[in-house]
Design an enzyme around this catalytic site. Structure first.
Site, mmCIF file in Angstrom:
data_model
loop_
_atom_site.group_PDB
_atom_site.id
_atom_site.type_symbol
_atom_site.label_atom_id
_atom_site.label_comp_id
_atom_site.label_asym_id
_atom_site.label_seq_id
_atom_site.Cartn_x
_atom_site.Cartn_y
_atom_site.Cartn_z
ATOM 1 N N LYS A 1 -6.867 -39.714 -18.558
ATOM 2 C CA LYS A 1 -7.744 -40.891 -18.451
ATOM 3 C C LYS A 1 -7.355 -41.991 -19.440
ATOM 4 O O LYS A 1 -7.627 -43.164 -19.205
ATOM 5 C CB LYS A 1 -9.202 -40.478 -18.667
ATOM 6 N N TYR B 1 -16.723 -37.172 -25.031
ATOM 7 C CA TYR B 1 -18.006 -37.075 -24.326
ATOM 8 C C TYR B 1 -19.165 -37.139 -25.308
ATOM 9 O O TYR B 1 -19.148 -37.928 -26.236
ATOM 10 C CB TYR B 1 -18.044 -35.796 -23.460
ATOM 11 N N TYR C 1 -7.493 -38.805 -8.266
ATOM 12 C CA TYR C 1 -8.002 -38.558 -9.620
ATOM 13 C C TYR C 1 -7.657 -37.129 -10.067
ATOM 14 O O TYR C 1 -7.167 -36.904 -11.176
ATOM 15 C CB TYR C 1 -9.517 -38.831 -9.622
ATOM 16 N N VAL D 1 -10.414 -30.820 -20.398
ATOM 17 C CA VAL D 1 -10.941 -29.462 -20.237
ATOM 18 C C VAL D 1 -9.850 -28.394 -20.109
ATOM 19 O O VAL D 1 -10.148 -27.199 -20.100
ATOM 20 C CB VAL D 1 -11.939 -29.323 -19.055
ATOM 21 N N SER E 1 -8.435 -34.522 -18.659
ATOM 22 C CA SER E 1 -8.958 -35.848 -19.012
ATOM 23 C C SER E 1 -8.094 -36.642 -19.985
ATOM 24 O O SER E 1 -8.363 -37.817 -20.207
ATOM 25 C CB SER E 1 -10.358 -35.719 -19.590
HETATM 26 N N1 GLU Z 1 -10.609 -33.097 -13.722
HETATM 27 C C1 GLU Z 1 -11.700 -32.742 -14.575
HETATM 28 C C2 GLU Z 1 -13.007 -32.988 -13.861
HETATM 29 O O1 GLU Z 1 -13.141 -33.962 -13.188
HETATM 30 C C3 GLU Z 1 -11.587 -33.532 -15.853
HETATM 31 C C4 GLU Z 1 -12.650 -33.191 -16.860
HETATM 32 C C5 GLU Z 1 -12.158 -33.153 -18.288
HETATM 33 O O2 GLU Z 1 -11.002 -32.868 -18.595
HETATM 34 O O3 GLU Z 1 -12.991 -33.378 -19.167
HETATM 35 O O4 GLU Z 1 -13.921 -32.232 -13.934
#
Ligand code: GLU
Length: 307
Positions: free
Chosen positions: A66, A243, A191, A261, A63
């Site tokens: 992002k 989050y 993604y 993650v 993430s």
């Molecule tokens: N590619 C992971 C997912 O979609 C990203 C989640 C993350 O890093 O928090 O679950």
């Protein structure tokens, strides 16, 4: 300030935490990563780098990507973007479906999965194909990291696609609300591909310098986003970067930051430096447990935070 000494001290202080937390295993390829690893790097405006631990070891940025896709989308779409994705903390887990249903398919922010998927959708439309969008994302990340060797871990990308149930559900739900323009499968794959890029803490601490300097890389002088856009990206990192633990991160660390993650966390100290820490075991909200502690120790020991 003796940054090297501070990093060395942090590495000693986090040792007792190694048996705590849990590596993300909902993506099977990530579940195989050895939890007992830690690396941390800072890059200053003059290009000097201080590191400790496994700072050269590549990990899945997940993430953290992002932040970079949000940056690109903001650059090309500007404020139009906020018609399709909000900028409020969600207070919900990163992959939650519930809020999306009662908020009519408009994700709360660009850093929860649904929001990041919308951002990737806008990039596919902007670049006119999923592969061109991915190439542009990779190009951008290679540019801000000043490193053309960055690539995707194909095994992680395939592993995510094989277990994509929830992300596909989010995408289809948003499509039912007309908030997705492109094909759901290729969108989710794109993604996953940007989530599966591999970098190390040295590269990532370097790559966020432009966010510490009003959108302009202080080493190469390349301008990536406007001053105002850089402010907004940092603000969203501060309020939404972790989050449903974003408040806790701001409380303990006091910096704009974004976790993934894969166990990485990037953070920005305005006008000073980019930081990245990595340790794969996560806390209950899906953020690196040792990484969060290391950043808390860093801002406490240096007295550097935005507050
Ligand atoms: N590619 C992971 C997912 O979609 C990203 C989640 C993350 O890093 O928090 O679950």
């Amino acid at each position: 300030m003796d940054y090297q000494q501070i990093l060395n001290d942090i590495e000693i202080e986090i040792q007792p935490l190694f048996d705590k937390g849990k590596v993300a295993d909902y993506i099977p390829a990530l579940g195989e990563v050895d939890a007992h690893q830690f690396g941390m790097s800072i890059t200053l405006f003059d290009g000097s780098v201080y590191s400790v631990g496994a700072a050269e070891k590549f990990f899945s940025i997940q993430s953290i990507s992002k932040v970079f896709t949000f940056t690109l989308a903001l650059k090309y779409l500007g404020a139009e973007l906020y018609k399709r994705v909000g900028r409020e903390p969600s207070g919900n887990p990163f992959n939650s479906l519930v809020q999306l249903e009662y908020e009519n398919g408009i994700p709360r922010n660009p850093f929860i999965n649904a929001g990041a998927i919308v951002i990737t959708d806008t990039l596919i439309s902007h670049y006119k194909s999923d592969s061109k969008a991915f190439d542009a994302i990779l190009d951008f990340i290679q540019s801000i990291a000043d490193d053309t060797t960055i690539t995707m871990d194909v095994v992680v990308a395939i592993s995510e696609m094989e277990h994509a149930y929830r992300n596909l559900a989010l995408t289809n739900l948003m499509k039912s609300f007309d908030n997705i323009d492109n094909n759901a499968i290729t969108l989710v794959q794109t993604y996953f591909n940007h989530c599966a890029l591999e970098m190390n803490t040295k590269m990532l601490s370097r790559s966020v310098l432009f966010l510490a300097n009003h959108g302009v890389d202080p080493i190469t002088n390349k301008a990536y986003v406007t001053k105002s856009q850089a402010k907004r990206i940092n603000a969203v990192m501060l309020t939404c970067g972790h989050y449903d633990a974003s408040g806790d991160f701001a409380f303990k660390v006091g910096l704009p930051g974004k976790s993934g993650v894969g166990g990485g966390i990037i953070a920005v100290i305005p006008q000073k430096m980019g930081i990245c820490v990595w340790s794969p075991a996560l806390n209950e909200q899906g953020n690196s447990l040792i990484g969060t502690k290391a950043l808390e120790l860093f801002t406490t020991k240096t007295g550097l935070s935005i507050f």
